[in-house]
Design an enzyme around this catalytic site. Structure first.
Site, PDB file in Angstrom:
ATOM      1  N   TYR A  21       0.707  -1.704  -0.301  1.00 52.28           N
ATOM      2  CA  TYR A  21       0.182  -0.261   0.164  1.00 52.28           C
ATOM      3  C   TYR A  21       0.489   0.871  -0.076  1.00 52.28           C
ATOM      4  O   TYR A  21       2.521   1.653  -0.156  1.00 52.28           O
ATOM      5  CB  TYR A  21      -0.956  -0.485   1.154  1.00 52.28           C
ATOM      6  N   ARG A  51       7.927   3.627  -4.532  1.00 52.60           N
ATOM      7  CA  ARG A  51       8.208   3.066  -4.146  1.00 52.60           C
ATOM      8  C   ARG A  51       7.101   1.935  -4.089  1.00 52.60           C
ATOM      9  O   ARG A  51       6.939   0.737  -3.572  1.00 52.60           O
ATOM     10  CB  ARG A  51       7.784   3.886  -2.362  1.00 52.60           C
ATOM     11  N   ARG A  96      -8.497 -20.443  -1.783  1.00 53.10           N
ATOM     12  CA  ARG A  96      -7.438 -20.520  -0.720  1.00 53.10           C
ATOM     13  C   ARG A  96      -6.467 -21.366  -1.159  1.00 53.10           C
ATOM     14  O   ARG A  96      -6.732 -22.855  -0.843  1.00 53.10           O
ATOM     15  CB  ARG A  96      -7.878 -20.505   0.416  1.00 53.10           C
ATOM     16  N   LYS A 128       6.558  -2.333   2.014  1.00 58.14           N
ATOM     17  CA  LYS A 128       5.127  -1.414   2.114  1.00 58.14           C
ATOM     18  C   LYS A 128       4.278  -2.162   2.227  1.00 58.14           C
ATOM     19  O   LYS A 128       2.916  -2.270   1.188  1.00 58.14           O
ATOM     20  CB  LYS A 128       5.103  -0.244   2.054  1.00 58.14           C
ATOM     21  N   GLU A 145      12.142   2.364  14.026  1.00 59.12           N
ATOM     22  CA  GLU A 145      10.625   3.088  13.971  1.00 59.12           C
ATOM     23  C   GLU A 145      10.042   3.417  14.965  1.00 59.12           C
ATOM     24  O   GLU A 145       9.518   2.462  15.916  1.00 59.12           O
ATOM     25  CB  GLU A 145      10.870   3.214  12.216  1.00 59.12           C
ATOM     26  N   LEU A 197      11.703   1.038   7.265  1.00 60.96           N
ATOM     27  CA  LEU A 197      10.177   1.207   5.580  1.00 60.96           C
ATOM     28  C   LEU A 197      11.430   2.628   5.382  1.00 60.96           C
ATOM     29  O   LEU A 197      11.874   3.523   5.942  1.00 60.96           O
ATOM     30  CB  LEU A 197       9.171   2.134   5.890  1.00 60.96           C
TER      31      LEU A 197
END
Length: 287
Positions: free
Chosen positions: A33, A52, A101, A150, A182, A207
């Protein structure tokens, strides 16, 4: 009125948006995301977020369902349709679904899922919290080892935010092997007594923040010394200042860590200056 959202090529009312229950983002957190801020109706650092996104997809061997140009147009159209002056655009891409799945990745020709929606945040850049600063706690970093991607695997950061809330604080800094990695959704910084900005170097441990990159560039242009290295909670508590950066908080001062005030417990001049520079320069470059 319901928001207009974007799902797999269509602009829809949020009440009509649907994604398969077999989507791998839902079943395996198999997705990435980005969050892009909107100020004055324009996108902040769009190119950084698009780059990114491409890197994250590549690290997970996922196809990019769109081009930079098309993605920019989708962002702008959502801003227009939802009449956003200040706010956020959330973008998520997952590996999609082949109808069932399975831990094994679906076939390469399985279409990815792409979803975007807006969040209206009037006065986003004028957050009063920036004038009083964050209080944070430290917690053990228990995330997976590829924090540079991310992904939507955000359960532990979410738990960290709840730990902070339970402690009457605003956020948490995660610690591994004695050093701060972080924040739960942000990069962490201190300002030493001689005025040097210190933040952890880029690696798989953190990140690669888009706001981080811009802030460090602006700091160096302003002749502020920057050191990219790990630091401890004790060093942060003894620092002249501390702050965080993220796409939605921009630059946010930190005034207390684990119950101990940073310096005199007030918002420092460096964080305030860096925030002002960042907002001024990014507004100029917004698209």
């Amino acid at each position: 009125m319901p928001r207009t959202v974007y799902v797999n090529g269509e602009y829809l009312p949020e009440t009509e948006a649907r994604v398969s229950i077999f989507d791998r983002g839902f079943l395996f957190a198999d997705g990435v995301y980005e969050v892009t801020s909107v100020l004055d109706g324009k996108l902040i650092d769009f190119d950084g977020h698009a780059a990114r996104l491409q890197r994250s997809l590549g690290e997970l061997q996922m196809a990019n369902p769109t081009t930079r140009e098309a993605l920019l147009e989708i962002h702008r159209e959502l801003v227009r349709r939802n009449d956003i002056t200040d706010g956020l655009i959330y973008l998520q891409v997952t590996r999609g679904s082949d109808g069932d799945r399975d831990f094994v990745f679906p076939a390469d020709d399985t279409p990815p899922t792409i979803v975007l929606f807006t969040q209206d945040k009037p006065g986003l850049a004028d957050n009063p919290v920036a004038r009083k600063g964050f209080k944070i706690i430290s917690i053990e970093d228990q995330r997976w080892a590829r924090r540079d991607i991310k992904t939507v695997q955000l359960l532990y950061p979410s738990m960290g935010k709840m730990m902070a809330r339970a402690a009457g604080c605003d956020d948490a800094w995660m610690v591994e092997d004695g050093f701060v990695t972080e924040g739960t959704s942000n990069n962490a910084y201190i300002v030493t007594q001689d005025g040097t900005i210190v933040t952890r170097q880029l690696s798989n441990d953190i990140l690669h923040g888009i706001t981080r990159a811009a802030v460090l560039r602006f700091a160096r242009e302003a002749q502020i010394r920057v050191e990219e290295r790990p630091f401890t909670i004790e060093e942060a508590q003894a620092a002249r200042e501390a702050f965080i950066t993220s796409a939605s908080a921009f630059v946010m001062p930190v005034v207390e860590i684990d119950g101990k005030p940073v310096s005199d417990g007030n918002v420092g001049k460096m964080a305030t200056r860096i925030r002002e520079i960042y907002l001024e320069e990014m507004r100029k470059a917004a698209v």
